[in-house]
Design an enzyme around this catalytic site. Structure first.
Site, PDB file in Angstrom:
ATOM      1  N   LEU A   1       0.887  -1.163   0.000  1.00  0.00           N
ATOM      2  CA  LEU A   1       0.000   0.000   0.000  1.00  0.00           C
ATOM      3  C   LEU A   1       0.918   1.205   0.000  1.00  0.00           C
ATOM      4  CD1 LEU A   1      -2.884  -0.702   2.578  1.00  0.00           C
ATOM      5  CD2 LEU A   1      -3.126  -0.349   0.114  1.00  0.00           C
ATOM      6  N   ASP A   2       0.625   2.219  -0.796  1.00  0.00           N
ATOM      7  CA  ASP A   2       1.541   3.342  -0.884  1.00  0.00           C
ATOM      8  C   ASP A   2       1.524   4.198   0.380  1.00  0.00           C
ATOM      9  OD1 ASP A   2      -0.374   5.640  -1.220  1.00  0.00           O
ATOM     10  OD2 ASP A   2      -0.906   4.558  -3.047  1.00  0.00           O
ATOM     11  N   PHE A   3       2.445   5.116   0.443  1.00  0.00           N
ATOM     12  CA  PHE A   3       2.692   5.958   1.620  1.00  0.00           C
ATOM     13  C   PHE A   3       1.425   6.676   2.087  1.00  0.00           C
ATOM     14  CE2 PHE A   3       4.297   9.991   3.504  1.00  0.00           C
ATOM     15  CZ  PHE A   3       5.104   9.473   4.504  1.00  0.00           C
TER      16      PHE A   3
ATOM     17  N   ARG B   1      -4.832   4.724  -8.188  1.00  0.00           N
ATOM     18  CA  ARG B   1      -4.455   6.131  -8.329  1.00  0.00           C
ATOM     19  C   ARG B   1      -4.194   6.471  -9.803  1.00  0.00           C
ATOM     20  NH1 ARG B   1      -3.683   8.635  -3.481  1.00  0.00           N
ATOM     21  NH2 ARG B   1      -3.367   7.272  -1.666  1.00  0.00           N
TER      22      ARG B   1
ATOM     23  N   SER C   1      -1.734   5.801   1.588  1.00  0.00           N
ATOM     24  CA  SER C   1      -2.903   4.934   1.737  1.00  0.00           C
ATOM     25  C   SER C   1      -2.872   4.192   3.066  1.00  0.00           C
ATOM     26  CB  SER C   1      -2.962   3.919   0.585  1.00  0.00           C
ATOM     27  OG  SER C   1      -3.057   4.582  -0.658  1.00  0.00           O
TER      28      SER C   1
END
Length: 257
Positions: free
Chosen positions: A107-109, A207, A111
């Site tokens: 999961l990105d930074f 995204r 999220s």
């Protein structure tokens, strides 16, 4: 179990009808015996030690023994062992006891939500490469157009999918499969809210998807990975899979995706 180290209550919950809590009660009542050692809450099994409950030998099931942890990742953490920019990583919160656990996907930074971690690389790889549904709650800037609905329904291929990606990411082209499911919770001029399910885990897939339609993702939270749901797990907290979730995971590993 040769060469494998595992807590006694974990072993019991994997190979009997008892849950971890029930296993703790059995241990406390003195009904559990372990070969060559004293059985208590701190007991770590190793070297093929045999376990007995009420004098009956517990034969390990054919499933490999592994542990899976559910972590509610907060925003502002990187799913990595370390970060070259000095940002906080999930292991800063998880602590030393989970240092050897492998994350299932990313999961990105910016999220938050469900991250599964396991001490089995085989389990991690099988889950990551599967087509299990990943379900998200997403808030985007602006309204959901008919063009977006069509792309969610039919899928779309982009020659340039860099919008919404990390600046250093070199992936340009990307194909987005039709969403497994989607529900438009709120659709207004200022912002919209959706619940969507996808079956892949490409780099910043959601995204990138909404950025193509010039809809910035304001908030993204993963609430389910396969059959494992976030439910009421607080941000920054962990839990083990429950008994039913382990049963489904064993079936998944036995049969494949």
């Amino acid at each position: 179990m040769d060469g494998y180290f595992v807590r006694l209550n974990q072993f019991i919950s994997h190979h009997t009808k008892y849950s971890r809590r029930e296993a703790d009660v059995l241990i406390e009542q003195g009904r559990v015996n372990v070969e060559k050692t004293k059985a208590d809450f701190k007991t770590i099994l190793k070297d093929n030690q045999r376990v007995f409950i009420d004098g009956k030998y517990i034969k390990p099931q054919k499933n490999d023994l592994y542990t899976v942890v559910v972590y509610h990742k907060p925003k502002g953490e990187i799913v990595s062992k370390k970060d070259d920019r000095g940002r906080r990583v999930i292991y800063d919160s998880l602590g030393e006891k989970y240092a050897c656990f492998v994350p299932v996907g990313r999961l990105d930074f910016a999220s938050e939500g469900v991250i599964l971690l396991t001490d089995s690389k085989k389990v991690a790889q099988s889950l990551m490469e599967s087509s299990l549904e990943r379900e998200y709650i997403i808030k985007v800037k602006g309204n959901i157009t008919q063009e977006i609905i069509q792309a969610m329904t039919e899928g779309i291929y982009l020659e340039n999918a860099q919008a919404g990606a990390h600046p250093k990411n070199k992936i340009r082209q990307m194909e987005f499969a039709p969403f497994a499911k989607y529900e438009i919770i709120k659709n207004e001029k200022n912002f919209s809210k959706l619940k969507v399910s996808i079956k892949e885990g490409k780099n910043r897939e959601l995204r990138r998807f909404f950025a193509y339609f010039k809809k910035d993702v304001l908030d993204l939270r993963r609430i389910r990975y396969g059959w494992v749901c976030l439910n009421a797990l607080p941000v920054g907290k962990t839990r083990f899979l429950n008994k039913d979730e382990y049963k489904l995971l064993h079936k998944f590993m036995d049969k494949g995706d």
